[in-house]
Motif scaffolding. Structure first.
Motif, short mmCIF file in Angstrom:
data_model
loop_
_atom_site.label_atom_id
_atom_site.label_comp_id
_atom_site.label_asym_id
_atom_site.label_seq_id
_atom_site.Cartn_x
_atom_site.Cartn_y
_atom_site.Cartn_z
N ILE A 174 0.83 -1.21 0.00
CA ILE A 174 0.00 0.00 0.00
C ILE A 174 0.87 1.26 0.00
CG2 ILE A 174 -1.59 1.36 1.41
CD1 ILE A 174 -2.91 -1.27 2.24
N VAL A 175 1.91 1.26 0.83
CA VAL A 175 2.78 2.44 0.93
C VAL A 175 3.50 2.71 -0.39
CG1 VAL A 175 4.84 3.38 2.05
CG2 VAL A 175 3.10 2.21 3.42
N PHE A 176 4.11 1.67 -0.96
CA PHE A 176 4.84 1.86 -2.21
C PHE A 176 3.90 2.14 -3.39
CE2 PHE A 176 8.22 -0.34 0.14
CZ PHE A 176 9.28 0.49 -0.16
N GLU A 177 2.69 1.58 -3.34
CA GLU A 177 1.71 1.87 -4.39
C GLU A 177 1.29 3.34 -4.35
OE1 GLU A 177 -1.29 1.09 -7.44
OE2 GLU A 177 0.75 0.44 -6.92
N ALA A 178 1.16 3.89 -3.14
CA ALA A 178 0.81 5.30 -3.01
C ALA A 178 1.90 6.18 -3.63
CB ALA A 178 0.63 5.65 -1.53
N ILE A 179 3.16 5.85 -3.35
CA ILE A 179 4.27 6.61 -3.93
C ILE A 179 4.26 6.49 -5.46
CG2 ILE A 179 6.78 6.84 -4.04
CD1 ILE A 179 6.88 5.74 -1.19
N ARG A 180 4.02 5.27 -5.95
CA ARG A 180 4.01 5.04 -7.40
C ARG A 180 2.89 5.83 -8.08
NH1 ARG A 180 2.02 1.65 -11.54
NH2 ARG A 180 0.25 1.11 -10.21
N LEU A 181 1.70 5.82 -7.49
CA LEU A 181 0.57 6.52 -8.09
C LEU A 181 0.81 8.03 -8.17
CD1 LEU A 181 -2.49 4.67 -6.46
CD2 LEU A 181 -1.56 4.39 -8.77
N VAL A 182 1.34 8.59 -7.10
CA VAL A 182 1.60 10.04 -7.09
C VAL A 182 2.71 10.38 -8.09
CG1 VAL A 182 2.36 11.99 -5.69
CG2 VAL A 182 0.81 10.29 -4.72
N MET A 183 3.71 9.52 -8.22
CA MET A 183 4.78 9.76 -9.18
C MET A 183 4.26 9.69 -10.62
SD MET A 183 8.04 7.76 -7.51
CE MET A 183 9.12 8.25 -8.85
N ILE A 184 3.35 8.76 -10.88
CA ILE A 184 2.73 8.70 -12.21
C ILE A 184 1.92 9.96 -12.47
CG2 ILE A 184 0.99 7.51 -13.61
CD1 ILE A 184 1.89 4.90 -12.41
N GLN A 185 1.20 10.42 -11.44
CA GLN A 185 0.40 11.64 -11.59
C GLN A 185 1.30 12.83 -11.93
OE1 GLN A 185 -2.28 12.36 -8.33
NE2 GLN A 185 -2.63 14.49 -8.90
N ILE A 186 2.46 12.93 -11.29
CA ILE A 186 3.40 14.01 -11.59
C ILE A 186 3.94 13.87 -13.01
CG2 ILE A 186 5.65 14.98 -10.98
CD1 ILE A 186 5.10 14.17 -8.08
#
Length: 298
Positions: A174-186
């Motif tokens: 969950i933690v790493f998925e959150a980082i991945r999703l925000v990085m994709i959004q950026i």
């Protein structure tokens, strides 16, 4: 002779609801499909399965780039070595623990309980987006998402077959998925490279596949045998990779049209559907305490 004007092709866009429904359907199918392969067919190699998914995505995007115009947007992206190392490689680093944790957890926990834990993902994405400056902190949003987390705590307390190792795998995912999703959004926004969703997958799928392979080479490859592939069947593996590829495409499009937080909030509905599917398919027992936590109002 009058000069001719070539008609400009306008990009085809859909209502955000189309991307939401597509992602929910494909995500649900992929989760149930992975659970079937890892548990029912006893293919106990989640990292290798993830590597296969990313390899398929790499080949598929390369084929699309050479045979269609769907990836022509990559020609307008200024992809230098420095940009690749600063934007794409960190995203690939996050893909490894996300994929491995998300698949490894199916060896320890039921589909129903996993989806209950995933309901806390909006809180992780919300905090990550605040830390990375993608969104501004809002107390009302924090309180609403906190109710979801409280529901997850109730569901965890009421779980009958609780395994700590599986729980920690899911929290890490969950933690790493959150980082991945925000990085994709950026990456998809004007603050990043403003990439087309499919183009971003074209760039980060190859390096993600390599990193997952290196991880699998040390953890699972020594005990892996070709007999494991024949037991599952090549058709099943190809179909599974195709569904996972469509999920990757739909998730990137959904983030591009909305945000990472919206995607995780839509996942709450998907989680409820998957819990119902787990009860019907695998006969998972759900306690009243878990049910109360799962349906706690946002």
């Amino acid at each position: 002779m009058l000069p001719t004007i070539e008609a400009q092709r306008l990009p085809v866009t859909f209502h955000p609801a189309v991307y939401v429904v597509s992602w929910i359907v494909l995500s649900s199918i992929t989760i149930l499909f992975n659970k079937y392969i890892l548990s029912n067919l006893e293919f106990s190699f989640p990292a290798i399965l993830t590597c296969w998914h990313l390899l398929f995505a790499t080949v598929a995007t390369q084929v699309l780039a050479k045979t269609t115009t769907l990836l022509d947007g990559r020609k307008s992206v200024k992809m230098t070595g420095r940009v690749y190392l600063r934007a794409i490689v960190p995203l690939a680093y996050c893909t490894v623990p996300v994929s491995c944790c998300s698949n490894q957890v199916y060896l320890y926990l039921s589909v129903a309980f996993i989806q209950m834990l995933k309901a806390s993902a909006p809180m992780a994405v919300l905090v990550t987006s605040w830390l990375l400056g993608v969104a501004n902190p809002k107390l009302k949003v924090l309180l609403n998402v906190s109710i979801i987390v409280f529901g997850v705590a109730l569901a965890s307390y009421g779980e009958i077959d609780f395994v700590w190792l599986g729980f920690f795998f899911q929290v890490g995912g969950i933690v790493f998925e959150a980082i991945r999703l925000v990085m994709i959004q950026i990456l998809l926004s004007g603050d990043g490279q403003n990439m087309d969703p499919l183009v971003s997958l074209y760039y980060y799928a190859p390096v993600s596949a390599i990193m997952n392979f290196l991880f699998a080479a040390f953890t699972e490859l020594p005990s892996f045998q070709m007999a494991d592939i024949w037991r599952v069947g090549s058709f099943i593996l190809i179909l599974n990779a195709a569904v996972a590829f469509m999920l990757n495409v739909s998730s990137v499009f959904l983030i591009g049209k909305t945000s990472g937080l919206v995607m995780t909030l839509c996942g709450v509905l998907k989680n409820i559907l998957l819990v119902a599917a787990s009860v019907l398919i695998w006969g998972t027992i759900i306690t009243w305490l878990q049910f109360s936590g799962m349906v706690s109002p946002p």
